[in-house]
Write an enzyme that holds these catalytic residues in place. Structure first.
Site, PDB file in Angstrom:
ATOM      1  N   ASP A   1       0.829  -1.205   0.000  1.00 54.72           N
ATOM      2  CA  ASP A   1       0.000   0.000   0.000  1.00 54.72           C
ATOM      3  C   ASP A   1       0.866   1.259   0.000  1.00 54.72           C
ATOM      4  O   ASP A   1       1.722   1.441   0.868  1.00 54.72           O
ATOM      5  CB  ASP A   1      -0.888  -0.016   1.249  1.00 54.72           C
ATOM      6  CG  ASP A   1      -2.095   0.894   1.131  1.00 54.72           C
ATOM      7  OD1 ASP A   1      -2.031   1.879   0.368  1.00 54.72           O
ATOM      8  OD2 ASP A   1      -3.101   0.636   1.798  1.00 54.72           O
TER       9      ASP A   1
ATOM     10  N   CYS B   1      -6.313   4.295  -3.691  1.00 60.87           N
ATOM     11  CA  CYS B   1      -6.462   2.919  -3.226  1.00 60.87           C
ATOM     12  C   CYS B   1      -7.711   2.197  -3.734  1.00 60.87           C
ATOM     13  O   CYS B   1      -7.616   1.217  -4.461  1.00 60.87           O
ATOM     14  CB  CYS B   1      -6.451   2.952  -1.706  1.00 60.87           C
ATOM     15  SG  CYS B   1      -6.894   1.412  -0.939  1.00 60.87           S
TER      16      CYS B   1
ATOM     17  N   LYS C   1      -6.000  -5.570   3.673  1.00 62.90           N
ATOM     18  CA  LYS C   1      -6.906  -4.434   3.514  1.00 62.90           C
ATOM     19  C   LYS C   1      -7.914  -4.690   2.391  1.00 62.90           C
ATOM     20  O   LYS C   1      -7.527  -5.070   1.290  1.00 62.90           O
ATOM     21  CB  LYS C   1      -6.069  -3.191   3.203  1.00 62.90           C
ATOM     22  CG  LYS C   1      -6.854  -1.921   2.941  1.00 62.90           C
ATOM     23  CD  LYS C   1      -5.886  -0.781   2.662  1.00 62.90           C
ATOM     24  CE  LYS C   1      -6.591   0.520   2.339  1.00 62.90           C
ATOM     25  NZ  LYS C   1      -5.633   1.616   2.113  1.00 62.90           N
TER      26      LYS C   1
ATOM     27  N   HIS D   1     -11.170  -2.373   1.577  1.00 63.72           N
ATOM     28  CA  HIS D   1     -11.432  -1.028   1.072  1.00 63.72           C
ATOM     29  C   HIS D   1     -12.242  -1.004  -0.227  1.00 63.72           C
ATOM     30  O   HIS D   1     -12.023  -0.165  -1.105  1.00 63.72           O
ATOM     31  CB  HIS D   1     -10.109  -0.257   0.883  1.00 63.72           C
ATOM     32  CG  HIS D   1     -10.293   1.220   1.127  1.00 63.72           C
ATOM     33  ND1 HIS D   1      -9.292   2.147   0.936  1.00 63.72           N
ATOM     34  CD2 HIS D   1     -11.387   1.930   1.534  1.00 63.72           C
ATOM     35  CE1 HIS D   1      -9.735   3.351   1.206  1.00 63.72           C
ATOM     36  NE2 HIS D   1     -11.014   3.238   1.578  1.00 63.72           N
TER      37      HIS D   1
ATOM     38  N   ASN E   1      -0.876   2.526  -5.735  1.00 67.40           N
ATOM     39  CA  ASN E   1      -0.762   3.880  -6.293  1.00 67.40           C
ATOM     40  C   ASN E   1       0.647   4.362  -5.981  1.00 67.40           C
ATOM     41  O   ASN E   1       1.429   3.667  -5.322  1.00 67.40           O
ATOM     42  CB  ASN E   1      -1.812   4.833  -5.706  1.00 67.40           C
ATOM     43  CG  ASN E   1      -1.994   4.742  -4.203  1.00 67.40           C
ATOM     44  OD1 ASN E   1      -3.040   4.327  -3.728  1.00 67.40           O
ATOM     45  ND2 ASN E   1      -0.964   5.122  -3.444  1.00 67.40           N
TER      46      ASN E   1
END
Length: 490
Positions: free
Chosen positions: A44, A82, A136, A138, A283
């Site tokens: 991330d 994200c 994660k 999301h 990203n």
């Protein structure tokens, strides 16, 4: 009925024998080449220059080794934020086709990856895969049907939303950590990279290797807040005087350690004999939080190359005939959906997606089938960009952090951001093959290219859907759900 002649009987026997041989050979062939185990690792907010094979101040020996032994993907693109990138991986669609093109999903919003889309793990399960997600999510959680275990994953350990404390696992007003559907308060106090690696190792040990395994590992690391066990700073990063960069270095080292533990176990237990590993960021690195994309321009949340060109590679011991090189073929996050499905031998979903399979690009070192892609089209932020061949067109706003940001060095206490304020032009045009740092605007010198790309961007814009970005819903408040961010309010 007359008995068959000896000649006919012989022919029948021959045909039966041949069919039996073919069936046995086919079964043997299938047994010899079962679907590969697939491990999809996400770091991330990892910047272009946040790994030691590009930045000497970082410590990533495990990541470096597998990148160099595999294929470094030099033109692999993601979304600038994200949730949009994760939606692209899970669905194969550009976010402006799913309503997730604006910002990220907030934990108070009725926003999610549309429920009518078939997800990557759902497709892999049709091919017999066991599917596990660790880390994660999301992609929405206001209703149970939008959560991982209802969208194709056999198990899930991790958190539903976004930025949270690495140790307490609290986000804003509530706790956010789950073991499958249950709130997991046993996780309190343990650094998330340790948790995720240990849990993944348990999955690997408990799994029966004969069944193909899909491991989706979207780490929390190295997103802010800047937190890491002190041992990583002391052992690997004490040479960096810039405090934020020093902590970031430690976080990257902890990520690399967790990655190394998981991949080492996979190798020890024989999974790597038939395994494809994919590593990517979601990203670009966030400049305000010590992420670095030098020499690329921009930061996370921008459409510049620094916000969208991913540190990425693939690795396999036996599935990739040519390795140890850098592939410059154009790829986009939406391509991982069909590429993984192709590698698994599964069938694509029965509707058209934006992704293109890059399996032959990776496996056979062929030219990429992709010649264009849309960086994003976001009407709410007045931001849009498209890539066609070597050229890139940006329209409207480019967000903040539009400059070029050197690495905070070992002797730098403070580094000027040198933030560049672009002119208020509607269009900016670059040849990113010749000018990957995006320093020479070609809008005046290449009017024909500008005209062609403007028209093409408008064609893409006409296919988009409105952003699903509703206001916060008070029903989401964790105080209604035992102090934890929980599904059930939409």
């Amino acid at each position: 009925m007359a008995a068959p002649s000896n000649t006919k009987l012989t022919m029948v026997v021959v045909v039966v024998v041949l069919m039996t041989v073919v069936c046995i050979a086919t079964a043997a062939g299938s047994a010899a080449t079962p679907p590969p185990h697939i491990v999809f690792v996400v770091a991330d907010d990892l910047g272009w220059n946040d790994v030691s094979f590009r930045a000497t101040d970082m410590h990533t020996p495990n990541i470096d080794r597998m990148a160099r032994e595999g294929i470094i993907l030099n033109s692999s693109y993601v979304q600038p934020l994200c949730s949009p990138s994760r939606s692209a991986w899970m669905s194969g669609f550009f976010p402006f086709h799913t309503g997730l093109q604006h910002a990220v999903i907030n934990d108070r919003q009725k926003a999610y990856l549309p429920g009518n889309l078939t997800t990557l793990p759902q497709v892999l399960k049709t091919q017999g895969y066991a599917t596990h997600a660790v880390g994660k999510w999301h992609l929405g959680f206001c209703n149970w049907k939008y959560t991982p275990t209802y969208r194709g994953f056999d198990t899930f350990l991790g958190y539903y939303s976004a930025e949270e404390d690495y140790y307490t696992h609290n986000r804003s007003l509530g706790y956010d950590f789950r073991n499958n559907t249950e709130v997991d308060r046993d996780a309190i106090g343990e650094y998330s990279a340790y948790l995720f690696a240990r849990h993944t190792e348990n999955i690997i040990r408990d799994h029966k290797k004969e069944q193909p395994l899909f491991l989706y590992m979207p780490f929390q690391s190295v997103h802010e807040p800047l937190e890491v066990p002190q041992v990583y700073i002391d052992n690997y990063c004490s040479h960096i005087r810039n405090e934020s960069r020093r902590i970031k270095c430690g976080m990257v080292a902890a990520l690399d350690d967790a990655f190394g533990n998981v991949t080492s176990l996979l190798d020890t237990l024989g999974y790597t004999d038939n395994m494809l590993l994919i590593f990517t960021t979601d990203n670009g690195g966030p400049v305000p939080f010590a992420g670095n994309n030098w020499p690329l321009r921009g930061s996370k949340a921008t459409l510049w190359e620094g916000g969208t060109r991913a540190t990425a590679f693939v690795w396999s011991k036996n599935l990739l005939p040519k390795t140890g090189y850098t592939n410059n073929g154009m790829m986009h996050a939406v391509d991982w959906f069909p590429t993984i499905i192709d590698a698994a031998g599964a069938k694509l979903v029965p509707y058209r997606i934006d992704g293109m399979s890059q399996w032959d690009t990776i496996r056979l070192n062929k030219a990429s089938p992709r010649t264009e892609f849309v960086y994003n089209i976001d009407r709410l932020s007045n931001m849009a960009a498209i890539r066609m061949g070597d050229y890139k067109l940006l329209q409207g706003s480019t967000g903040g952090h539009n400059g070029w940001y050197p690495v905070p060095g070992v002797d730098d206490v403070h580094v000027e951001e040198n933030d560049y304020k672009p002119p208020n032009n509607t269009n900016q045009l670059f040849n990113v093959k010749d000018d990957p740092e995006e320093r020479r605007d070609l809008t005046e010198s290449a009017p024909d290219v500008l005209d062609k790309m403007t028209k093409r961007l408008e064609e893409w814009r006409a296919t988009g859907v409105p952003a699903n970005f509703p206001p916060p819903d008070p029903a989401s408040d964790p105080s209604h759900w035992g102090g934890a961010w929980s599904p059930g309010w939409c």
